[in-house]
Design an enzyme around this catalytic site. Sequence first.
Site, PDB file in Angstrom:
ATOM      1  N   ARG A 106       5.362   8.341 -12.837  1.00 35.52           N
ATOM      2  CA  ARG A 106       4.007   8.849 -12.647  1.00 35.52           C
ATOM      3  C   ARG A 106       2.975   7.719 -12.604  1.00 35.52           C
ATOM      4  O   ARG A 106       1.880   7.880 -12.086  1.00 35.52           O
ATOM      5  CB  ARG A 106       3.659   9.837 -13.765  1.00 35.52           C
ATOM      6  CG  ARG A 106       2.397  10.656 -13.475  1.00 35.52           C
ATOM      7  CD  ARG A 106       2.221  11.812 -14.443  1.00 35.52           C
ATOM      8  NE  ARG A 106       1.847  11.383 -15.781  1.00 35.52           N
ATOM      9  CZ  ARG A 106       2.613  11.477 -16.855  1.00 35.52           C
ATOM     10  NH1 ARG A 106       3.845  11.961 -16.749  1.00 35.52           N
ATOM     11  NH2 ARG A 106       2.190  11.083 -18.034  1.00 35.52           N
ATOM     12  N   TYR A 116     -15.050  21.593   3.224  1.00 32.36           N
ATOM     13  CA  TYR A 116     -13.783  22.292   3.055  1.00 32.36           C
ATOM     14  C   TYR A 116     -13.942  23.345   1.963  1.00 32.36           C
ATOM     15  O   TYR A 116     -14.465  23.072   0.882  1.00 32.36           O
ATOM     16  CB  TYR A 116     -12.703  21.277   2.687  1.00 32.36           C
ATOM     17  CG  TYR A 116     -11.339  21.860   2.461  1.00 32.36           C
ATOM     18  CD1 TYR A 116     -10.754  22.743   3.371  1.00 32.36           C
ATOM     19  CD2 TYR A 116     -10.597  21.504   1.334  1.00 32.36           C
ATOM     20  CE1 TYR A 116      -9.495  23.264   3.164  1.00 32.36           C
ATOM     21  CE2 TYR A 116      -9.330  22.022   1.114  1.00 32.36           C
ATOM     22  CZ  TYR A 116      -8.781  22.899   2.023  1.00 32.36           C
ATOM     23  OH  TYR A 116      -7.530  23.416   1.809  1.00 32.36           O
ATOM     24  N   ASP A 159     -15.558  11.848   2.022  1.00 30.84           N
ATOM     25  CA  ASP A 159     -14.259  12.307   2.504  1.00 30.84           C
ATOM     26  C   ASP A 159     -14.216  12.022   4.008  1.00 30.84           C
ATOM     27  O   ASP A 159     -14.897  12.675   4.796  1.00 30.84           O
ATOM     28  CB  ASP A 159     -14.095  13.802   2.230  1.00 30.84           C
ATOM     29  CG  ASP A 159     -12.728  14.334   2.643  1.00 30.84           C
ATOM     30  OD1 ASP A 159     -12.099  13.735   3.527  1.00 30.84           O
ATOM     31  OD2 ASP A 159     -12.299  15.360   2.079  1.00 30.84           O
ATOM     32  N   LYS A 198      -3.236  14.711   6.912  1.00 30.04           N
ATOM     33  CA  LYS A 198      -3.737  14.890   8.275  1.00 30.04           C
ATOM     34  C   LYS A 198      -3.411  13.683   9.155  1.00 30.04           C
ATOM     35  O   LYS A 198      -2.262  13.432   9.458  1.00 30.04           O
ATOM     36  CB  LYS A 198      -5.238  15.177   8.213  1.00 30.04           C
ATOM     37  CG  LYS A 198      -5.647  16.251   7.199  1.00 30.04           C
ATOM     38  CD  LYS A 198      -4.941  17.572   7.372  1.00 30.04           C
ATOM     39  CE  LYS A 198      -5.538  18.709   6.559  1.00 30.04           C
ATOM     40  NZ  LYS A 198      -5.439  18.554   5.101  1.00 30.04           N
TER      41      LYS A 198
END
Length: 538
Positions: free
Chosen positions: A203, A256, A329, A354
């Site tokens: 992690r 979004y 973003d 994306k």
Amino acid sequence: MAGSSHARLLGPASEFRSCPDLAVAGRFRGHSYGRFTDEAKSVKATVASYALSSSRIFKFPPNFVRQLSTKARRNCSNIGVAQVVAASWSNNSYPFPSAAAAAANAVDAAAAAAVPATSDAAALEGSVGTESLKVEEGLGDSRTSVFDCDGSVAIHAGERFGRGRVDDAITTPVVNTSAYFFKKTADLLDFKEKRAVSFEYGRYGNPTTIVAEEKISALEGAESTLIVASGMCASTMMLLALVPAGGHIVTTTDCYRKTRIFIETILPKMGITATTIDPADMNALEVALKENNVSLFFTESPTNPFLRCVDIKLVSEMCHRHGALVCIDGTFATPLNQKALSLGADLVLHSATKYIGGHNDVLAGCVSGSLKLVSEVRNLHHVIGGALNPNAAYLIIRGMKTLHLRVQQQNSSALRMAKLLEAHPKIKCVYYPGLPSHPEHNLAKRQMTGFGGVVSFEVDGDITTTIKFIDSLKIPYIAPSFGGCESIIDQPAIMSYWDLNQTERLKYGIKDNLVRFSIGIEDFEDLKADILQALDAI
């Protein structure tokens, strides 16, 4: 010379010893083995010696018997490289003494089958190396003999007491591990007390993931990048890490939807409030900065789904005067079309799912910026989780290698498509920053080098007409997401806002006839023909 060539790869000559039990049958094409030659040796020993001359990659214990099957040799013949495809153990504690002899006989038989009985075989025999196969001292019987059972051997052989590092592969290796070991406690203490650098737990970092982070940092001009399991993971982690309890943020009306939901429903539980402004309303931003102790300005540019653009340079100057951070973003822009950090933003965020991944086959998100700010997000990430799987990191790395080619094609096709749609009588409105009709067209030209591969538009008709248009298309998939090689199309009213009634959707500007078209890398003429025939159908 043979001994010295091995020594350069494996270490001092004093660390080697012969390994008569280790042999590989096979034949290498297109190579001269003369540099290993002192006296004639068998083909099987020579090929084994050559294979282990690159033991940075393979380090086998001396009792590791290998053989190349006829089928595998036939399968490998097209590339001319002998490969290790089968193995059996024959150490002193092996419960079946005859196994070693049987394996050796199999190797002899494979070797005989591999070398044709012609003068070519004799020539190969004379040109091959004479050095016995060498392995590093300490990887042999003394260590494997600690195991009494085959089960333990199967778990630890070739790994527990040392293995090679693949550092000369063209592609980045995928490191599938959940944890990293320390050879001794002193090494662990050196790491804990910052005298040494190491990985510790999956992690907290992974070699494959770090490559992806460094690629993104290089593209964005960032000191540091954190890559995580999804774009929303990056967004929420950033907000939680950088906005204090009781803080205030500023965002924009167009964004979004899941980001809006997090800001409106989750952050208030921590006493964090928000002001929402139009992306171009700098007066409203100034008021928000003066009336609130703003910690962060966060929005997309271009936005989703109307592709509105924020003046990143101006917003950054205004926010910094009031001590607020700016995070942009840039998913719709990509790191190629827009450099938010160079325009003044403190952080830039992407849904790497994306364009960065670009193949509709991986979920990932990232946040880039100064080492100080990214470290704050990273520290929270270490606590909360959301680590990116190293296999997914590899797909991001793979995808980025064609990012510039894909984005170039998508920029070009989207601009041409936007112009085509804007001129069509069955289209009411087109939203694309590359069009002069876009409200931030001039701004987009200043801060972007390309306008992206998504075009939003409104069909001249109701929801039924729009559905008929979309269902008439043959090439684009009806799906969420964007930025991949395949074209994707959807109606936001149905795909993202269907849980709201029409009146509630209109509060966000989402009309029933709105379409978002993510253009892939197909040939533009094919997409054009498909769009036109679908428009003819309504």
